[in-house]
Design a protein around this motif. Structure first.
Motif, PDB file in Angstrom:
ATOM      1  N   LEU A  45       0.905  -1.204   0.023  1.00 23.86           N
ATOM      2  CA  LEU A  45      -0.004  -0.089  -0.241  1.00 23.86           C
ATOM      3  C   LEU A  45       0.661   1.313   0.048  1.00 23.86           C
ATOM      4  CD1 LEU A  45      -2.583  -1.037   2.696  1.00 23.86           C
ATOM      5  CD2 LEU A  45      -2.818  -1.014  -0.046  1.00 23.86           C
ATOM      6  N   TYR A  46       2.073   1.258   0.632  1.00 20.79           N
ATOM      7  CA  TYR A  46       2.975   2.179   0.869  1.00 20.79           C
ATOM      8  C   TYR A  46       4.377   1.671   1.280  1.00 20.79           C
ATOM      9  CZ  TYR A  46       5.529   6.662   2.142  1.00 20.79           C
ATOM     10  OH  TYR A  46       6.407   7.279   2.358  1.00 20.79           O
ATOM     11  N   SER A  47       5.285   2.360   0.696  1.00 20.76           N
ATOM     12  CA  SER A  47       6.804   2.067   1.391  1.00 20.76           C
ATOM     13  C   SER A  47       7.515   3.196   0.848  1.00 20.76           C
ATOM     14  CB  SER A  47       7.331   0.798   0.481  1.00 20.76           C
ATOM     15  OG  SER A  47       6.813  -0.408   0.987  1.00 20.76           O
ATOM     16  N   GLY A  48       8.206   3.777   1.997  1.00 23.39           N
ATOM     17  CA  GLY A  48       9.119   5.028   1.555  1.00 23.39           C
ATOM     18  C   GLY A  48      10.303   4.926   2.619  1.00 23.39           C
ATOM     19  N   LYS A  49      11.475   5.496   2.199  1.00 23.79           N
ATOM     20  CA  LYS A  49      12.640   5.809   2.944  1.00 23.79           C
ATOM     21  C   LYS A  49      12.373   7.029   3.692  1.00 23.79           C
ATOM     22  CE  LYS A  49      17.584   6.881   2.549  1.00 23.79           C
ATOM     23  NZ  LYS A  49      18.579   7.393   1.794  1.00 23.79           N
ATOM     24  N   MET A  50      12.491   6.770   5.021  1.00 25.99           N
ATOM     25  CA  MET A  50      12.056   8.007   6.060  1.00 25.99           C
ATOM     26  C   MET A  50      13.538   8.452   6.653  1.00 25.99           C
ATOM     27  SD  MET A  50       9.081   8.427   6.152  1.00 25.99           S
ATOM     28  CE  MET A  50       7.684   8.013   5.375  1.00 25.99           C
ATOM     29  N   ASP A  51      13.839   9.696   6.212  1.00 29.35           N
ATOM     30  CA  ASP A  51      14.861  10.389   6.543  1.00 29.35           C
ATOM     31  C   ASP A  51      14.730  11.437   7.890  1.00 29.35           C
ATOM     32  OD1 ASP A  51      16.748   9.221   4.764  1.00 29.35           O
ATOM     33  OD2 ASP A  51      15.887  10.386   3.115  1.00 29.35           O
ATOM     34  N   THR A  52      15.613  11.553   8.777  1.00 26.93           N
ATOM     35  CA  THR A  52      15.503  12.624   9.567  1.00 26.93           C
ATOM     36  C   THR A  52      16.446  13.801   8.724  1.00 26.93           C
ATOM     37  OG1 THR A  52      17.880  11.946  10.589  1.00 26.93           O
ATOM     38  CG2 THR A  52      15.638  11.152  11.641  1.00 26.93           C
ATOM     39  N   LEU A  53      16.081  15.294   9.076  1.00 27.05           N
ATOM     40  CA  LEU A  53      16.662  16.144   8.323  1.00 27.05           C
ATOM     41  C   LEU A  53      17.426  17.142   9.053  1.00 27.05           C
ATOM     42  CD1 LEU A  53      13.421  17.259   5.994  1.00 27.05           C
ATOM     43  CD2 LEU A  53      15.422  15.435   5.522  1.00 27.05           C
ATOM     44  N   THR A  54      18.504  17.738   8.653  1.00 24.39           N
ATOM     45  CA  THR A  54      19.218  18.966   9.164  1.00 24.39           C
ATOM     46  C   THR A  54      18.533  19.963   9.126  1.00 24.39           C
ATOM     47  OG1 THR A  54      20.387  19.354   7.139  1.00 24.39           O
ATOM     48  CG2 THR A  54      21.780  17.642   8.233  1.00 24.39           C
ATOM     49  N   SER A  55      19.024  20.973   9.664  1.00 25.81           N
ATOM     50  CA  SER A  55      18.315  22.392   9.875  1.00 25.81           C
ATOM     51  C   SER A  55      18.215  22.838   8.419  1.00 25.81           C
ATOM     52  CB  SER A  55      18.943  23.358  10.872  1.00 25.81           C
ATOM     53  OG  SER A  55      20.430  23.524  10.265  1.00 25.81           O
ATOM     54  N   GLU A  56      19.134  22.409   7.647  1.00 24.03           N
ATOM     55  CA  GLU A  56      19.342  22.876   6.012  1.00 24.03           C
ATOM     56  C   GLU A  56      17.993  22.290   5.149  1.00 24.03           C
ATOM     57  OE1 GLU A  56      22.282  22.115   7.477  1.00 24.03           O
ATOM     58  OE2 GLU A  56      22.403  23.994   8.147  1.00 24.03           O
ATOM     59  N   GLY A  57      17.159  21.085   5.909  1.00 26.19           N
ATOM     60  CA  GLY A  57      16.369  20.249   5.313  1.00 26.19           C
ATOM     61  C   GLY A  57      17.320  19.391   4.183  1.00 26.19           C
ATOM     62  N   THR A  58      18.202  18.692   4.618  1.00 21.74           N
ATOM     63  CA  THR A  58      18.929  17.594   3.980  1.00 21.74           C
ATOM     64  C   THR A  58      18.973  16.436   4.791  1.00 21.74           C
ATOM     65  OG1 THR A  58      21.025  18.484   4.414  1.00 21.74           O
ATOM     66  CG2 THR A  58      20.310  19.394   2.347  1.00 21.74           C
ATOM     67  N   PRO A  59      18.921  15.336   4.305  1.00 20.71           N
ATOM     68  CA  PRO A  59      18.997  14.035   4.966  1.00 20.71           C
ATOM     69  C   PRO A  59      20.132  14.044   5.890  1.00 20.71           C
ATOM     70  CG  PRO A  59      18.614  13.638   3.026  1.00 20.71           C
ATOM     71  CD  PRO A  59      18.907  14.897   2.801  1.00 20.71           C
ATOM     72  N   THR A  60      20.080  13.716   6.899  1.00 25.04           N
ATOM     73  CA  THR A  60      21.054  13.759   8.280  1.00 25.04           C
ATOM     74  C   THR A  60      22.392  12.605   7.703  1.00 25.04           C
ATOM     75  OG1 THR A  60      19.491  14.449  10.125  1.00 25.04           O
ATOM     76  CG2 THR A  60      21.645  13.368  10.722  1.00 25.04           C
ATOM     77  N   PRO A  61      23.422  12.978   7.812  1.00 26.11           N
ATOM     78  CA  PRO A  61      24.600  11.937   7.186  1.00 26.11           C
ATOM     79  C   PRO A  61      24.719  10.969   8.228  1.00 26.11           C
ATOM     80  CG  PRO A  61      25.630  14.309   7.805  1.00 26.11           C
ATOM     81  CD  PRO A  61      23.958  14.367   8.071  1.00 26.11           C
ATOM     82  N   ASN A  62      25.209   9.860   7.738  1.00 23.22           N
ATOM     83  CA  ASN A  62      25.653   8.747   8.466  1.00 23.22           C
ATOM     84  C   ASN A  62      24.705   8.409   9.417  1.00 23.22           C
ATOM     85  OD1 ASN A  62      28.266   9.034   7.427  1.00 23.22           O
ATOM     86  ND2 ASN A  62      28.604  10.562   8.899  1.00 23.22           N
ATOM     87  N   VAL A  63      23.549   8.096   8.905  1.00 25.77           N
ATOM     88  CA  VAL A  63      22.242   7.684   9.501  1.00 25.77           C
ATOM     89  C   VAL A  63      21.689   6.485   8.911  1.00 25.77           C
ATOM     90  CG1 VAL A  63      19.941   7.861  10.503  1.00 25.77           C
ATOM     91  CG2 VAL A  63      21.677   9.766  10.770  1.00 25.77           C
ATOM     92  N   THR A  64      21.483   5.448   9.626  1.00 33.28           N
ATOM     93  CA  THR A  64      21.198   4.424   8.634  1.00 33.28           C
ATOM     94  C   THR A  64      19.815   4.469   8.133  1.00 33.28           C
ATOM     95  OG1 THR A  64      22.380   2.690  10.149  1.00 33.28           O
ATOM     96  CG2 THR A  64      20.391   1.677   9.203  1.00 33.28           C
ATOM     97  N   ALA A  65      19.538   4.127   6.783  1.00 35.60           N
ATOM     98  CA  ALA A  65      18.408   4.078   6.181  1.00 35.60           C
ATOM     99  C   ALA A  65      17.418   3.519   6.866  1.00 35.60           C
ATOM    100  CB  ALA A  65      18.434   4.112   4.594  1.00 35.60           C
ATOM    101  N   LYS A  66      16.125   3.988   7.012  1.00 38.50           N
ATOM    102  CA  LYS A  66      14.922   3.319   7.975  1.00 38.50           C
ATOM    103  C   LYS A  66      13.889   3.606   6.738  1.00 38.50           C
ATOM    104  CE  LYS A  66      16.549   3.043  12.295  1.00 38.50           C
ATOM    105  NZ  LYS A  66      16.533   2.950  13.605  1.00 38.50           N
ATOM    106  N   TYR A  67      12.969   2.390   6.492  1.00 37.88           N
ATOM    107  CA  TYR A  67      11.655   2.554   5.650  1.00 37.88           C
ATOM    108  C   TYR A  67      10.557   2.195   6.501  1.00 37.88           C
ATOM    109  CZ  TYR A  67      15.020   2.334   1.744  1.00 37.88           C
ATOM    110  OH  TYR A  67      16.148   2.731   0.884  1.00 37.88           O
ATOM    111  N   VAL A  68       9.591   2.755   6.067  1.00 33.97           N
ATOM    112  CA  VAL A  68       8.363   2.454   6.661  1.00 33.97           C
ATOM    113  C   VAL A  68       7.150   1.807   5.445  1.00 33.97           C
ATOM    114  CG1 VAL A  68       7.284   4.613   6.332  1.00 33.97           C
ATOM    115  CG2 VAL A  68       6.276   3.119   7.958  1.00 33.97           C
TER     116      VAL A  68
END
Length: 193
Positions: A45-68
């Motif tokens: 029904l839905y799958s996506g890579k969920m990132d935490t973001l930096t204050s600049e709005g880019t994915p946080t580096p060196n964080v393991t990719a997690k999916y929901v």
């Protein structure tokens, strides 16, 4: 693949399924190339890579990719929906509806022609809300986690990492069973602190 092409292919696939020819398609995720926690015999029904973001709005580096992922046991006679979260191949959390919770569905109109639809699951004092945007200046989806009414965290997913029937064209799907999905307000904003 452009969004219009994906919608057209999904409509074609759903029409094949409705006449009973495409049973194999129901056993695989709607986008076979997409990363998902859905099993071979489930509908993505839905799958996506969920990132935490930096204050600049880019994915946080060196964080393991997690999916929901939201996975249904069937599209024709849906009796269970699975919410799964974690790195691909290592589910950290699974919630099963309707065994553990119902799925509360709520629409938020954010600006003209832009609507967020939130699918919320409850586990103890925690609420997990997966929200998808349709129309307007949408650019992805979001997962927000609350304990009681306090926001604990958010993760974001850009369109390029999203797949599944809900994401691609929710208007062409059959009505979901009320034993699993309820149209009801959760009382939470879409991640406001």
């Amino acid at each position: 693949m452009r969004m219009g092409d994906a919608k057209m292919k999904l409509r074609q696939a759903l029409s094949i399924v409705s006449v009973g020819i495409g049973l194999f398609m129901l056993a695989a995720p709607s986008n076979a190339f997409a990363k998902t926690h859905c099993l071979q015999n489930e509908v993505n029904l839905y799958s996506g890579k969920m990132d935490t973001l930096t204050s600049e709005g880019t994915p946080t580096p060196n964080v393991t990719a997690k999916y929901v992922s939201l996975c249904a046991d069937s599209l024709q006679k849906m009796t269970a929906v699975y919410y799964r979260f974690g790195p691909i191949g290592s589910v950290e959390m699974e919630i099963v509806a309707p065994n553990e919770t119902l799925i509360f569905v709520e629409d938020f109109i954010m600006e003209p022609r832009m609507t967020w639809t939130a699918y919320s699951f409850f586990k103890g004092n925690y609420t997990y809300s997966l929200s998808m945007c349709v129309g307007g200046s949408c650019n992805g989806s979001m997962l927000a986690v609350h304990r009681e009414s306090k926001l604990l965290g958010r993760r974001f997913s850009e369109y390029e990492t999203n797949s599944g029937l809900l994401f691609e064209d929710s208007f062409d799907l059959p009505k979901f069973p009320s034993e699993i999905f309820l149209d009801q307000k959760t009382g939470f904003d879409l991640g406001d602190e």
